[in-house]
Design a protein around this motif. Structure first.
Motif, PDB file in Angstrom:
ATOM      1  N   ASN A 201      49.363  25.514  28.726  1.00 39.80           N
ATOM      2  CA  ASN A 201      50.183  24.386  28.663  1.00 39.80           C
ATOM      3  C   ASN A 201      49.665  23.031  27.835  1.00 39.80           C
ATOM      4  OD1 ASN A 201      52.420  22.533  29.529  1.00 39.80           O
ATOM      5  ND2 ASN A 201      51.147  21.845  31.373  1.00 39.80           N
ATOM      6  N   GLY A 202      49.820  23.125  26.741  1.00 37.56           N
ATOM      7  CA  GLY A 202      49.328  22.190  25.695  1.00 37.56           C
ATOM      8  C   GLY A 202      47.607  22.046  25.759  1.00 37.56           C
ATOM      9  N   GLU A 203      47.109  21.376  26.378  1.00 39.00           N
ATOM     10  CA  GLU A 203      45.517  21.138  26.358  1.00 39.00           C
ATOM     11  C   GLU A 203      45.080  21.718  27.877  1.00 39.00           C
ATOM     12  OE1 GLU A 203      43.622  17.557  24.151  1.00 39.00           O
ATOM     13  OE2 GLU A 203      44.844  16.975  25.843  1.00 39.00           O
ATOM     14  N   CYS A 204      45.823  22.272  28.791  1.00 43.90           N
ATOM     15  CA  CYS A 204      45.537  22.651  29.686  1.00 43.90           C
ATOM     16  C   CYS A 204      45.897  24.346  29.969  1.00 43.90           C
ATOM     17  CB  CYS A 204      46.087  21.980  31.130  1.00 43.90           C
ATOM     18  SG  CYS A 204      45.211  22.236  32.580  1.00 43.90           S
ATOM     19  N   ALA A 205      45.002  25.026  30.239  1.00 43.15           N
ATOM     20  CA  ALA A 205      45.277  26.489  30.602  1.00 43.15           C
ATOM     21  C   ALA A 205      45.101  26.751  32.177  1.00 43.15           C
ATOM     22  CB  ALA A 205      44.416  27.450  29.997  1.00 43.15           C
ATOM     23  N   ASP A 206      46.224  27.589  32.702  1.00 46.64           N
ATOM     24  CA  ASP A 206      46.016  28.060  34.092  1.00 46.64           C
ATOM     25  C   ASP A 206      45.431  29.407  34.354  1.00 46.64           C
ATOM     26  OD1 ASP A 206      47.143  27.424  37.009  1.00 46.64           O
ATOM     27  OD2 ASP A 206      48.143  29.448  36.712  1.00 46.64           O
ATOM     28  N   MET A 207      44.444  29.556  34.973  1.00 48.47           N
ATOM     29  CA  MET A 207      44.092  31.027  35.326  1.00 48.47           C
ATOM     30  C   MET A 207      44.899  31.512  36.367  1.00 48.47           C
ATOM     31  SD  MET A 207      41.180  31.394  33.884  1.00 48.47           S
ATOM     32  CE  MET A 207      39.638  31.073  33.289  1.00 48.47           C
ATOM     33  N   PHE A 208      45.713  32.483  35.934  1.00 46.93           N
ATOM     34  CA  PHE A 208      46.843  33.111  36.815  1.00 46.93           C
ATOM     35  C   PHE A 208      46.551  34.585  37.033  1.00 46.93           C
ATOM     36  CE2 PHE A 208      50.978  34.725  37.564  1.00 46.93           C
ATOM     37  CZ  PHE A 208      51.536  33.704  37.963  1.00 46.93           C
ATOM     38  N   GLY A 209      46.574  34.981  38.372  1.00 48.13           N
ATOM     39  CA  GLY A 209      46.791  36.345  38.778  1.00 48.13           C
ATOM     40  C   GLY A 209      45.760  37.145  38.840  1.00 48.13           C
ATOM     41  N   GLY A 210      44.458  36.528  39.107  1.00 45.67           N
ATOM     42  CA  GLY A 210      43.413  37.285  38.926  1.00 45.67           C
ATOM     43  C   GLY A 210      43.186  38.412  40.300  1.00 45.67           C
ATOM     44  N   ALA A 211      43.186  39.756  39.991  1.00 46.17           N
ATOM     45  CA  ALA A 211      43.277  40.587  41.041  1.00 46.17           C
ATOM     46  C   ALA A 211      42.472  41.834  40.747  1.00 46.17           C
ATOM     47  CB  ALA A 211      44.590  41.015  41.283  1.00 46.17           C
ATOM     48  N   THR A 212      41.860  42.528  41.750  1.00 42.81           N
ATOM     49  CA  THR A 212      41.075  43.591  41.541  1.00 42.81           C
ATOM     50  C   THR A 212      41.153  44.589  42.600  1.00 42.81           C
ATOM     51  OG1 THR A 212      39.178  42.208  40.740  1.00 42.81           O
ATOM     52  CG2 THR A 212      38.671  44.599  41.069  1.00 42.81           C
ATOM     53  N   LEU A 213      41.600  45.901  42.229  1.00 46.28           N
ATOM     54  CA  LEU A 213      41.877  47.048  43.037  1.00 46.28           C
ATOM     55  C   LEU A 213      40.384  47.145  44.226  1.00 46.28           C
ATOM     56  CD1 LEU A 213      43.188  49.850  40.641  1.00 46.28           C
ATOM     57  CD2 LEU A 213      44.526  48.208  42.267  1.00 46.28           C
ATOM     58  N   PRO A 214      40.673  47.551  45.469  1.00 43.24           N
ATOM     59  CA  PRO A 214      39.526  47.636  46.059  1.00 43.24           C
ATOM     60  C   PRO A 214      38.257  48.571  45.398  1.00 43.24           C
ATOM     61  CG  PRO A 214      41.593  47.922  47.366  1.00 43.24           C
ATOM     62  CD  PRO A 214      41.939  47.937  45.786  1.00 43.24           C
ATOM     63  N   GLU A 215      38.620  49.359  45.070  1.00 44.67           N
ATOM     64  CA  GLU A 215      37.376  50.377  44.409  1.00 44.67           C
ATOM     65  C   GLU A 215      36.939  49.716  43.332  1.00 44.67           C
ATOM     66  OE1 GLU A 215      41.423  52.225  42.642  1.00 44.67           O
ATOM     67  OE2 GLU A 215      40.464  51.129  44.502  1.00 44.67           O
ATOM     68  N   GLY A 216      37.250  48.684  42.623  1.00 45.66           N
ATOM     69  CA  GLY A 216      36.759  47.894  41.564  1.00 45.66           C
ATOM     70  C   GLY A 216      35.900  46.594  41.927  1.00 45.66           C
ATOM     71  N   ARG A 217      35.865  46.307  43.104  1.00 49.00           N
ATOM     72  CA  ARG A 217      35.316  45.059  43.756  1.00 49.00           C
ATOM     73  C   ARG A 217      33.792  45.158  43.651  1.00 49.00           C
ATOM     74  NH1 ARG A 217      40.129  44.146  48.188  1.00 49.00           N
ATOM     75  NH2 ARG A 217      41.725  43.726  46.605  1.00 49.00           N
ATOM     76  N   GLY A 218      33.262  44.238  43.350  1.00 50.34           N
ATOM     77  CA  GLY A 218      31.601  43.811  43.606  1.00 50.34           C
ATOM     78  C   GLY A 218      31.025  44.490  42.415  1.00 50.34           C
ATOM     79  N   ARG A 219      31.848  44.588  41.255  1.00 52.03           N
ATOM     80  CA  ARG A 219      31.311  45.427  40.010  1.00 52.03           C
ATOM     81  C   ARG A 219      31.436  44.242  38.791  1.00 52.03           C
ATOM     82  NH1 ARG A 219      34.204  51.168  39.427  1.00 52.03           N
ATOM     83  NH2 ARG A 219      32.884  51.361  37.956  1.00 52.03           N
ATOM     84  N   GLY A 220      31.573  42.965  38.885  1.00 53.95           N
ATOM     85  CA  GLY A 220      31.610  42.112  38.044  1.00 53.95           C
ATOM     86  C   GLY A 220      32.815  41.935  37.452  1.00 53.95           C
ATOM     87  N   ALA A 221      33.715  42.562  37.858  1.00 59.30           N
ATOM     88  CA  ALA A 221      35.157  42.453  37.071  1.00 59.30           C
ATOM     89  C   ALA A 221      35.783  41.046  36.828  1.00 59.30           C
ATOM     90  CB  ALA A 221      36.179  43.636  37.469  1.00 59.30           C
ATOM     91  N   GLN A 222      35.970  40.353  38.086  1.00 63.70           N
ATOM     92  CA  GLN A 222      36.582  39.187  37.901  1.00 63.70           C
ATOM     93  C   GLN A 222      35.803  38.083  37.185  1.00 63.70           C
ATOM     94  OE1 GLN A 222      39.611  37.935  38.710  1.00 63.70           O
ATOM     95  NE2 GLN A 222      40.172  39.726  38.780  1.00 63.70           N
ATOM     96  N   SER A 223      34.335  38.253  37.353  1.00 65.82           N
ATOM     97  CA  SER A 223      33.578  37.196  36.466  1.00 65.82           C
ATOM     98  C   SER A 223      33.822  37.662  35.176  1.00 65.82           C
ATOM     99  CB  SER A 223      32.055  37.476  37.068  1.00 65.82           C
ATOM    100  OG  SER A 223      31.786  37.019  38.281  1.00 65.82           O
TER     101      SER A 223
END
Length: 278
Positions: A201-223
């Motif tokens: 949105n112009g000079e601003c960006a929205d971080m939208f909809g970050g989601a990880t399946l249960p088996e993928g958590r704790g593996r650095g995906a969202q970072s």
């Protein structure tokens, strides 16, 4: 580095992302889901009649150059009612609430729902924090999503959040490749296990909809997705990043919140959700 993102811009960017995500769907999807929108001054209200989660029935973007009035809030409540909704939410930053807000709450019988933490940062702050963020585990990779991968990407996001009503995945998939959006995923082999987007949105960006399946958590995906999206925002010419996630209550631990804090985001404010119910 302390963020200087304007609060009204943060709120406008958030609701603009939701509005485009919902109303940008193809006409047959909009008709099947009962999607509608209404602009009231600087604010936008959204409705998805056939989504039992009621998550997207919301109004935001208030207070940009004009006060939040009882008439504006009433007009949104009337819109929610006209769309056949049983509940709608108002997202208003605390500093933008008028002095007589308690009177409006009483008059319209609004209640408080969940609380959200609003976060923001300068793009440079996010990029400078990259070295301190956990890296992807061996065997995973992060990258942009192509149109042919839209359905799988959307399925991961919507099922992780519990938005499983017919047509909701089609709505989400339709935003892949749309102007102002960039979508990313983390793959384990050929399978998507985590997703995230930015809306510009112009000079601003929205971080939208970050989601990880249960088996993928704790593996650095969202970072990794946060880093990829910060770089994409920089390439798009953005100055600021904003995001929101559930506020922590005593004894809670919100992993998404702490991932963002490690990635250079700073808390802007905690925002109550004000609920209208028919």
């Amino acid at each position: 580095m302390t963020t200087d993102v304007p609060i009204t811009l943060a709120e406008q960017t958030e609701i603009a992302a939701y509005a485009d995500f919902v109303t940008g769907a193809p006409a047959p999807v909009r008709d099947a889901l009962g999607i509608a929108s209404l602009r009231v001054g600087s604010a936008l209200a959204l409705a998805i009649r056939e989504d039992p989660s009621r998550f997207f029935n919301r109004a935001g973007g208030f207070g940009a150059g004009e006060p939040v009035t009882v008439d504006a809030v009433t007009e949104v409540c009337d819109f929610f009612r006209a769309q056949g909704l049983s509940q709608g939410a108002f997202m208003i930053a605390p500093v933008l609430l008028p002095p007589d807000w308690a009177t409006t709450v009483d008059k319209l019988h609004l209640g408080q729902g969940d609380r959200f933490a609003k976060l923001g940062c300068n793009v440079e702050a996010a990029l400078s924090a990259v070295d301190g963020v956990a890296t992807l585990r061996t065997g995973l990779r992060v990258g942009p999503v192509e149109p042919r991968q839209a359905e799988e990407w959307a399925t991961v996001m919507m099922t992780t959040f519990g938005f499983t009503a017919p047509g909701m995945t089609d709505m989400a998939a339709s935003c892949v490749g749309r102007p102002e959006w960039e979508q990313f995923a983390v793959w384990d082999g050929e399978r998507i296990i985590a997703v995230g987007s930015i809306f510009v949105n112009g000079e601003c960006a929205d971080m939208f909809g970050g989601a990880t399946l249960p088996e993928g958590r704790g593996r650095g995906a969202q970072s990794a997705l946060l880093t990829a999206r910060a770089r994409a925002a920089q390439a798009a010419g953005c100055r600021w990043l904003v995001a929101e996630t559930g506020a922590e209550r005593p004894g809670d631990h919100n992993t998404s919140l702490h991932n963002m804090l490690r990635s250079g985001f700073e808390p802007l404010y905690e925002r109550a959700t004000w609920l209208w119910k028919d």
